[in-house]
Design an enzyme around this catalytic site. Structure first.
Site, short mmCIF file in Angstrom:
data_model
loop_
_atom_site.label_atom_id
_atom_site.label_comp_id
_atom_site.label_asym_id
_atom_site.label_seq_id
_atom_site.Cartn_x
_atom_site.Cartn_y
_atom_site.Cartn_z
N LEU A 96 -38.94 52.52 -27.21
CA LEU A 96 -39.78 53.59 -27.79
C LEU A 96 -38.96 54.87 -27.99
O LEU A 96 -39.44 55.97 -27.69
CB LEU A 96 -41.00 53.87 -26.90
CG LEU A 96 -41.79 52.66 -26.38
CD1 LEU A 96 -42.87 53.14 -25.40
CD2 LEU A 96 -42.44 51.89 -27.52
N ASP A 150 -43.03 38.64 -25.25
CA ASP A 150 -42.26 39.34 -24.22
C ASP A 150 -43.16 39.57 -23.01
O ASP A 150 -44.19 40.23 -23.11
CB ASP A 150 -41.75 40.68 -24.77
CG ASP A 150 -40.81 41.41 -23.81
OD1 ASP A 150 -40.59 40.91 -22.68
OD2 ASP A 150 -40.31 42.49 -24.19
N LYS A 173 -29.88 46.30 -25.18
CA LYS A 173 -30.29 47.70 -25.29
C LYS A 173 -29.09 48.50 -24.82
O LYS A 173 -28.65 48.31 -23.67
CB LYS A 173 -31.51 47.98 -24.42
CG LYS A 173 -32.79 47.32 -24.93
CD LYS A 173 -33.96 47.50 -23.99
CE LYS A 173 -35.21 46.83 -24.57
NZ LYS A 173 -36.31 46.75 -23.56
N GLY A 230 -35.46 47.89 -28.09
CA GLY A 230 -35.91 49.28 -28.19
C GLY A 230 -36.66 49.67 -26.94
O GLY A 230 -37.13 48.81 -26.19
N ASP A 281 -33.85 40.29 -21.36
CA ASP A 281 -33.80 41.74 -21.62
C ASP A 281 -33.46 42.43 -20.30
O ASP A 281 -32.27 42.68 -20.02
CB ASP A 281 -35.17 42.18 -22.18
CG ASP A 281 -35.34 43.67 -22.36
OD1 ASP A 281 -34.43 44.43 -22.01
OD2 ASP A 281 -36.40 44.10 -22.87
N SER A 336 -42.42 45.34 -32.18
CA SER A 336 -42.96 44.92 -30.88
C SER A 336 -44.37 45.49 -30.76
O SER A 336 -44.55 46.71 -30.77
CB SER A 336 -42.05 45.49 -29.77
OG SER A 336 -42.63 45.30 -28.50
N GLU A 392 -39.26 36.12 -24.34
CA GLU A 392 -38.43 37.18 -23.75
C GLU A 392 -38.84 37.46 -22.31
O GLU A 392 -40.02 37.68 -22.01
CB GLU A 392 -38.57 38.44 -24.62
CG GLU A 392 -37.70 39.61 -24.20
CD GLU A 392 -37.78 40.78 -25.20
OE1 GLU A 392 -38.19 40.55 -26.35
OE2 GLU A 392 -37.45 41.91 -24.81
N LYS A 408 -43.16 40.59 -32.39
CA LYS A 408 -43.13 40.29 -30.95
C LYS A 408 -44.44 40.74 -30.32
O LYS A 408 -44.88 41.86 -30.54
CB LYS A 408 -41.93 41.01 -30.34
CG LYS A 408 -41.91 41.16 -28.85
CD LYS A 408 -40.54 41.64 -28.41
CE LYS A 408 -40.61 42.79 -27.44
NZ LYS A 408 -39.28 43.32 -27.11
N LEU A 409 -45.05 39.83 -29.58
CA LEU A 409 -46.32 40.14 -28.91
C LEU A 409 -46.06 40.27 -27.42
O LEU A 409 -45.40 39.41 -26.81
CB LEU A 409 -47.32 39.00 -29.14
CG LEU A 409 -47.63 38.65 -30.59
CD1 LEU A 409 -48.51 37.38 -30.65
CD2 LEU A 409 -48.34 39.81 -31.29
N LYS A 410 -46.58 41.31 -26.82
CA LYS A 410 -46.47 41.46 -25.37
C LYS A 410 -47.52 40.55 -24.73
O LYS A 410 -48.67 40.51 -25.18
CB LYS A 410 -46.73 42.91 -24.98
CG LYS A 410 -45.63 43.86 -25.42
CD LYS A 410 -44.35 43.65 -24.60
CE LYS A 410 -43.33 44.73 -24.93
NZ LYS A 410 -42.11 44.58 -24.12
O1 OSB Z 1 -39.37 45.03 -23.05
O2 OSB Z 1 -38.57 45.36 -24.95
C1 OSB Z 1 -39.22 45.76 -23.99
C2 OSB Z 1 -40.70 49.20 -24.76
C3 OSB Z 1 -40.51 49.84 -23.55
C4 OSB Z 1 -39.92 49.15 -22.51
C5 OSB Z 1 -39.54 47.82 -22.67
C6 OSB Z 1 -39.73 47.18 -23.88
C7 OSB Z 1 -40.35 47.87 -24.92
C8 OSB Z 1 -40.66 47.26 -26.21
C9 OSB Z 1 -40.85 48.20 -27.37
O3 OSB Z 1 -40.85 46.10 -26.38
C10 OSB Z 1 -39.70 48.21 -28.30
C11 OSB Z 1 -39.80 49.40 -29.22
O4 OSB Z 1 -40.63 49.38 -30.12
O5 OSB Z 1 -39.03 50.36 -29.04
MG MG Z 2 -38.32 43.26 -23.53
#
Ligand code: OSB
Ligand code: MG
Length: 370
Positions: free
Chosen positions: A292, A188, A262, A290, A238, A135, A213, A161-163
């Site tokens: 982090l 996402d 999660k 995830g 999510d 991500s 997402e 995955k691109l935010k």
């Molecule tokens: O939306 O998936 C998410 C990290 C923190 C809170 C929400 C998200 C995320 C990630 C990172 O996308 C996923 C990771 O590398 O742990």
């Molecule tokens: Mg997410």
């Protein structure tokens, strides 16, 4: 198993990268880490709630108070037949799934260690390695994003995955898709859009994304269903999925065709497995998300992702991407996009007490010494 004692740490750990999403920027994590003790073994659980409620509603301070004041007192000094038996004693208290998950997940680890088995054997896992993607947060430029995507594809990650956020979406994805015509890509939005933005998603429909997402509000399944009806790309939820019940409502409404699980978001391993099983029955694939995590939450996630319906690559990338120094002794490193499942007892990692002490802002022992 008698739960004899607990230690609750508040840690602050610097991230190796700046992680920007539609809801904010993280350069470090402040987190809760729980150690449960019983019968000569320890089990670990990691909290994924943040100081401010930017992802879901739970906060670190609220969770700490609930753990010390209500959740841990309900399990300390008591005997439990199974992690499920322990989970049921926390059921009378509503919501607060991330806080409950810390206790439940530590209990699964504890029971697995007491049995001398890796956790995936207790959960019913069927894989020795799990497929992983990565991500990537919002970057300062499209060029920088393309460079990062290239680097992670070369490292073997099986999905990038691109935010995205309003104003940082279609042009970004168009450029990345042009640079990598065949790469498995997803986006996402972390609930940053409204249904009235549907044209953004119709535009994204042209780029063969694996899924989109959490585009809309975390409580709005009806609008996700309306959006899904207007685009071909599968929606993945999510934030919206907090339980088997919300997952069922989402799948019945066709608000999602993929689910990001999660474990901590849904309240622990038992509930995560229920969501997994339900999605499987609906023919909906899941993947392991995830937050982090340190090596503790990451090892839990890897163990849980061994269940059969985790067919899509998860966000559980190598721990060394996030941390210069981790709180566990074992590396959790993906090889060519596959994360090996640790084979040791429990979650398969042990705490590095020196590292932990270095990151600790606070440590509470329960029951308190008299
Ligand atoms: O939306 O998936 C998410 C990290 C923190 C809170 C929400 C998200 C995320 C990630 C990172 O996308 C996923 C990771 O590398 O742990
Ligand atoms: Mg997410």
């Amino acid at each position: 198993m008698r739960i004899e004692a607990a230690e609750l740490f508040t840690l602050r750990m610097p991230l190796k990268f700046r992680f920007e999403t539609s809801f904010g920027v993280q350069t470090e994590r402040t987190l809760l880490l729980l150690v449960l003790k019983g019968e000569g073994v320890e089990g670990y659980g990691e909290g994924v709630m943040t100081p401010l409620p930017l992802f879901r509603e739970e906060t670190l301070a609220g969770a700490k108070e609930l753990l010390e004041g209500a959740l841990l007192p309900r399990v300390l000094g008591k005997r439990f037949l199974s992690p499920e038996d322990l989970r049921l004693t926390l059921e009378a208290l509503r919501g607060n799934r991330m806080a409950k998950a810390m206790v439940e997940m530590a209990a699964w680890d504890l029971f697995a260690r007491a049995a001398g088995l890796p956790l995936y054997r207790l959960l019913g896992g069927v894989r020795k390695e799990v497929p992983v993607g990565v991500s990537l947060g919002i970057q300062e430029s499209i060029e920088r994003t393309i460079e990062l995507v290239g680097r992670h594809l070369e490292a073997g990650y099986r999905r990038i995955k691109l935010k995205i956020k309003p104003g940082w979406d279609v042009r970004l994805v168009e450029a990345v898709r042009q640079a990598f015509p065949d790469a498995p890509l997803s986006v996402d939005a972390n609930s940053a859009y409204r249904l009235s933005d549907y044209r953004v998603f119709q535009a994204l429909d042209a780029f063969s994304l694996e899924y989109i997402e959490q585009p809309l509000h975390y409580e709005d399944l009806a609008d996700h269903a309306r959006l899904q009806a207007r685009i071909q790309t599968p929606l993945c939820l999510d934030e919206s999925i907090t339980s088997k019940e919300t997952a069922r409502a989402a799948l019945e409404a066709d608000a999602a065709r993929v689910i990001n699980v999660k474990v901590a978001r849904v309240g622990g391993h038992a509930e995560a497995r229920r969501v997994h099983d339900l999605a499987w029955a609906y023919g909906i694939p899941v993947w392991m998300g995830g937050m982090l995590e340190t090596g503790v939450g990451r090892a839990h996630a890897i163990q849980a992702a061994t269940l059969p319906n985790y067919t899509l690559p998860g966000d559980t990338s190598s721990a060394s991407r996030y941390w210069e120094v981790d709180v566990v002794n074992q590396p959790l490193e993906a090889k060519n996009g596959w994360m090996p499942v640790p084979e040791g007892p429990g979650i398969g990692v042990t705490l590095n007490r020196d590292a932990l002490a270095g990151f600790a802002l606070d440590r509470v022992e329960l029951p308190g010494r008299v």
